[in-house]
Design a protein around this motif. Structure first.
Motif, mmCIF file in Angstrom:
data_model
loop_
_atom_site.group_PDB
_atom_site.id
_atom_site.type_symbol
_atom_site.label_atom_id
_atom_site.label_comp_id
_atom_site.label_asym_id
_atom_site.label_seq_id
_atom_site.Cartn_x
_atom_site.Cartn_y
_atom_site.Cartn_z
ATOM 1 N N PRO A 124 0.812 -1.233 0.000
ATOM 2 C CA PRO A 124 0.000 0.000 0.000
ATOM 3 C C PRO A 124 0.837 1.270 0.000
ATOM 4 O O PRO A 124 0.471 2.252 -0.669
ATOM 5 N N ASP A 125 1.979 1.285 0.735
ATOM 6 C CA ASP A 125 2.773 2.508 0.792
ATOM 7 C C ASP A 125 3.399 2.822 -0.556
ATOM 8 O O ASP A 125 3.607 3.998 -0.901
ATOM 9 N N VAL A 126 3.695 1.778 -1.350
ATOM 10 C CA VAL A 126 4.220 2.005 -2.706
ATOM 11 C C VAL A 126 3.093 2.437 -3.630
ATOM 12 O O VAL A 126 3.240 3.391 -4.413
ATOM 13 N N GLN A 127 1.952 1.769 -3.556
ATOM 14 C CA GLN A 127 0.833 2.101 -4.434
ATOM 15 C C GLN A 127 0.361 3.541 -4.237
ATOM 16 O O GLN A 127 -0.005 4.220 -5.203
ATOM 17 N N ARG A 128 0.403 4.021 -2.997
ATOM 18 C CA ARG A 128 -0.007 5.414 -2.747
ATOM 19 C C ARG A 128 0.893 6.394 -3.493
ATOM 20 O O ARG A 128 0.427 7.420 -4.005
ATOM 21 N N GLN A 129 2.164 6.081 -3.558
ATOM 22 C CA GLN A 129 3.103 6.983 -4.217
ATOM 23 C C GLN A 129 3.017 6.914 -5.748
ATOM 24 O O GLN A 129 3.526 7.806 -6.443
ATOM 25 N N LEU A 130 2.389 5.863 -6.251
ATOM 26 C CA LEU A 130 2.322 5.687 -7.703
ATOM 27 C C LEU A 130 1.185 6.476 -8.355
ATOM 28 O O LEU A 130 1.050 6.463 -9.582
ATOM 29 N N VAL A 131 0.380 7.154 -7.537
ATOM 30 C CA VAL A 131 -0.675 8.008 -8.097
ATOM 31 C C VAL A 131 -0.015 9.088 -8.964
ATOM 32 O O VAL A 131 0.900 9.782 -8.524
ATOM 33 N N GLY A 132 -0.469 9.196 -10.188
ATOM 34 C CA GLY A 132 0.108 10.188 -11.093
ATOM 35 C C GLY A 132 1.268 9.669 -11.917
ATOM 36 O O GLY A 132 1.864 10.427 -12.705
ATOM 37 N N ALA A 133 1.623 8.384 -11.752
ATOM 38 C CA ALA A 133 2.718 7.812 -12.549
ATOM 39 C C ALA A 133 2.336 7.790 -14.022
ATOM 40 O O ALA A 133 1.167 7.598 -14.375
ATOM 41 N N PRO A 134 3.292 7.999 -14.920
ATOM 42 C CA PRO A 134 2.986 7.927 -16.351
ATOM 43 C C PRO A 134 2.487 6.534 -16.723
ATOM 44 O O PRO A 134 2.936 5.534 -16.155
ATOM 45 N N MET A 135 1.558 6.468 -17.653
ATOM 46 C CA MET A 135 0.958 5.209 -18.071
ATOM 47 C C MET A 135 1.399 4.850 -19.488
ATOM 48 O O MET A 135 1.582 5.731 -20.336
ATOM 49 N N MET A 136 1.520 3.557 -19.736
ATOM 50 C CA MET A 136 1.966 3.075 -21.034
ATOM 51 C C MET A 136 1.020 3.487 -22.154
ATOM 52 O O MET A 136 1.443 3.752 -23.280
ATOM 53 N N ARG A 137 -0.277 3.579 -21.854
ATOM 54 C CA ARG A 137 -1.263 3.908 -22.888
ATOM 55 C C ARG A 137 -0.953 5.237 -23.564
ATOM 56 O O ARG A 137 -1.274 5.454 -24.738
ATOM 57 N N ASP A 138 -0.325 6.173 -22.798
ATOM 58 C CA ASP A 138 -0.016 7.491 -23.339
ATOM 59 C C ASP A 138 1.262 7.493 -24.168
ATOM 60 O O ASP A 138 1.615 8.519 -24.752
ATOM 61 N N HIS A 139 1.962 6.346 -24.193
ATOM 62 C CA HIS A 139 3.225 6.271 -24.928
ATOM 63 C C HIS A 139 3.209 5.218 -26.032
ATOM 64 O O HIS A 139 4.224 4.999 -26.694
ATOM 65 N N LEU A 140 2.072 4.554 -26.233
ATOM 66 C CA LEU A 140 2.009 3.516 -27.258
ATOM 67 C C LEU A 140 2.216 4.110 -28.648
ATOM 68 O O LEU A 140 1.651 5.156 -28.974
ATOM 69 N N CYS A 141 2.992 3.409 -29.474
ATOM 70 C CA CYS A 141 3.139 3.815 -30.871
ATOM 71 C C CYS A 141 1.857 3.455 -31.628
ATOM 72 O O CYS A 141 1.005 2.720 -31.126
ATOM 73 N N GLU A 142 1.719 3.964 -32.831
ATOM 74 C CA GLU A 142 0.500 3.721 -33.590
ATOM 75 C C GLU A 142 0.289 2.238 -33.860
ATOM 76 O O GLU A 142 -0.839 1.743 -33.818
ATOM 77 N N ALA A 143 1.377 1.518 -34.148
ATOM 78 C CA ALA A 143 1.246 0.077 -34.432
ATOM 79 C C ALA A 143 0.706 -0.662 -33.222
ATOM 80 O O ALA A 143 -0.162 -1.541 -33.346
ATOM 81 N N CYS A 144 1.197 -0.333 -32.029
ATOM 82 C CA CYS A 144 0.723 -0.998 -30.808
ATOM 83 C C CYS A 144 -0.712 -0.600 -30.479
ATOM 84 O O CYS A 144 -1.497 -1.432 -30.008
ATOM 85 N N LYS A 145 -1.054 0.657 -30.729
ATOM 86 C CA LYS A 145 -2.429 1.089 -30.512
ATOM 87 C C LYS A 145 -3.384 0.307 -31.411
ATOM 88 O O LYS A 145 -4.434 -0.172 -30.961
ATOM 89 N N GLU A 146 -3.028 0.183 -32.690
ATOM 90 C CA GLU A 146 -3.878 -0.538 -33.637
ATOM 91 C C GLU A 146 -3.978 -2.017 -33.258
ATOM 92 O O GLU A 146 -5.057 -2.620 -33.329
ATOM 93 N N TYR A 147 -2.860 -2.593 -32.854
ATOM 94 C CA TYR A 147 -2.835 -4.005 -32.472
ATOM 95 C C TYR A 147 -3.762 -4.238 -31.279
ATOM 96 O O TYR A 147 -4.590 -5.157 -31.280
ATOM 97 N N HIS A 148 -3.618 -3.396 -30.263
ATOM 98 C CA HIS A 148 -4.412 -3.567 -29.045
ATOM 99 C C HIS A 148 -5.897 -3.341 -29.326
ATOM 100 O O HIS A 148 -6.747 -4.075 -28.797
#
Length: 420
Positions: A211-235
């Protein structure tokens, strides 16, 4: 009393519970066989390097949970903590990927070992059914495996399983995300081991359940915002295929799972009624694993479903999987001549595919009939010297209590007719 007991964190499978485990394994494997997956079995131990290079040196599995041993020749071996690396190693060693007709579709079932703190649903020895599709990069293959797992759960009558879905990108787009995530994590108040993990595989920090780690992870960058177009289309294609097949899922941007080899599609099946150990299965795509363990590029996808946890989920939901009858006919002889005759009948029935048992130990008729009722048999065949002299045996329906004489020469055919 035995002076020995099973090691801590392990369990014995004994009747009648073992029948449920066998039924669950069969249900999990049945959709795979219908989809063209062939059975593979690998050794219970492998070279340590296979898991350290494949599963990942930053994972808890490799750093804390593997059972390792040194052979007399000095080789470092590990009891297998998971199935994918072993199955891929076996396929590469046998050159299955060169035999033509990719993907190579394989399924397996077996025991795995991890040194963990035992609790309900988490054991040091556990059982899984797994599937791997090797050598093809196709969203339809990812969807196929997820659908097959979903169908397996449904066939067992398990309605409370949820599917979590995510994409972890690929070698093109993940490096930028990795850098952004590392920059974020370095600013957190984390222990020394976790900070070391940031440099090896920062995505593993997202999988930290404390829990103490998860609390600090609020606001962490997410992979969805960095996916390339090929990965977005694949997913998106995977999501479309699942939706078309009637498979409900929840997009979980924090889903990482505990293994380093995953790329693109990552998924987990959870059953919330199990508490902390809610994952009953999971998997994903691992396009770079073959190269990690010294093989050629071989894009692949797979999953493993936990037999132990599925059994616990069935119990929590009050669902009993259908079990085959262990005994259909129980023979009760009265006298030595009848013992010989009915023992021969039991052998005949078994060879004809009928589950049959026998009143061993020379017990009296009362005790023998109690044994017949305990066996779960539908019918009892009873015979004494007078019956045999008349050329008949007594066929008793243990459900209705009705008893009728049947010619000895006709009893096998009559039982087959009634059991059909």
């Amino acid at each position: 009393m035995s002076t020995f007991s099973a090691p801590k964190g392990t369990y014995d499978l004994l009747p009648p519970d073992s029948a449920t485990y066998l039924a669950v394994r069969e249900a999990l494997a049945a959709p795979l066989r219908r989809a063209g997956y062939g059975y593979v079995e690998t050794p219970g131990f492998e070279h340590v390097e296979l898991f350290s290079r494949g599963v990942g040196e930053s994972t808890d599995i490799v750093t804390k949970e593997m059972y390792t041993l040194t052979t007399k020749g000095g080789a470092q071996l590990a009891l297998r903590p998971e199935g994918t690396a072993s199955v891929l190693r076996a396929a590469l060693q046998a050159n299955l990927h060169r035999a033509g007709g990719l993907p190579v579709k394989l399924w397996y079932s077996g025991s795995y070992y991890r040194y963990e703190r035992p609790q309900a649903g988490r054991y040091r020895h556990f059982s899984q059914v797994g599937a791997e599709a090797l050598g093809a990069e196709d969203p339809a293959l990812d969807a196929e495996l997820i659908i097959l797992a979903t169908d397996a759960y449904r066939s067992l009558g398990l309605g409370g399983v949820r599917l979590l879905l995510n994409s972890l990108g690929d070698r093109e787009c993940r490096p930028a995300y990795r850098s952004a995530l590392q920059e974020f994590l370095r600013g957190l108040d984390l222990d020394e081991d976790t900070r070391a993990r940031i440099e090896i595989n920062p995505l593993r920090v997202l999988d930290d359940k404390r829990p103490d780690v998860q609390r600090q992870l609020v606001g962490a960058p997410m992979m969805r915002d960095h996916l390339c177009e090929a990965c977005k289309e694949y997913h998106e294609r995977v999501r479309e295929l699942l939706t078309a097949a009637g498979v409900a899922f929840t997009d979980d941007e924090r889903l990482v799972r505990g293994l380093d080899y995953y790329t693109r599609t990552t998924f987990e099946f959870v059953y919330d009624g199990l508490g902390a150990q809610s994952a009953v299965g999971g998997g994903g795509r691992y396009d770079g694993l073959s190269e990690m363990i010294g093989g050629p590029p071989l894009p692949s996808v797979g999953w493993a479903l936990g037999v132990d946890r599925v059994v616990l989920a069935l119990r929590a939901e009050g669902v009993a999987p259908p079990l085959p009858a262990t005994t259909q006919v129980f023979a009760v002889p009265l006298g030595e001549q009848a013992r010989n005759e009915l023992f021969a009948l039991v052998t005949e029935l078994r060879r004809a595919g009928v589950a049959a048992d026998f009143a061993y130990g020379g017990r009296g008729v009362k005790a023998a009939m109690k044994a017949a009722n305990r066996s779960g048999a539908r019918f009892a065949v009873v015979a004494g010297e007078r019956d045999l002299a008349e050329g008949v045996v007594q066929l008793k329906d243990l459900e209705s209590g009705d008893q009728t004489p049947v010619a000895r020469t006709e009893i096998a055919a009559e039982l087959a007719r009634r059991l059909a």
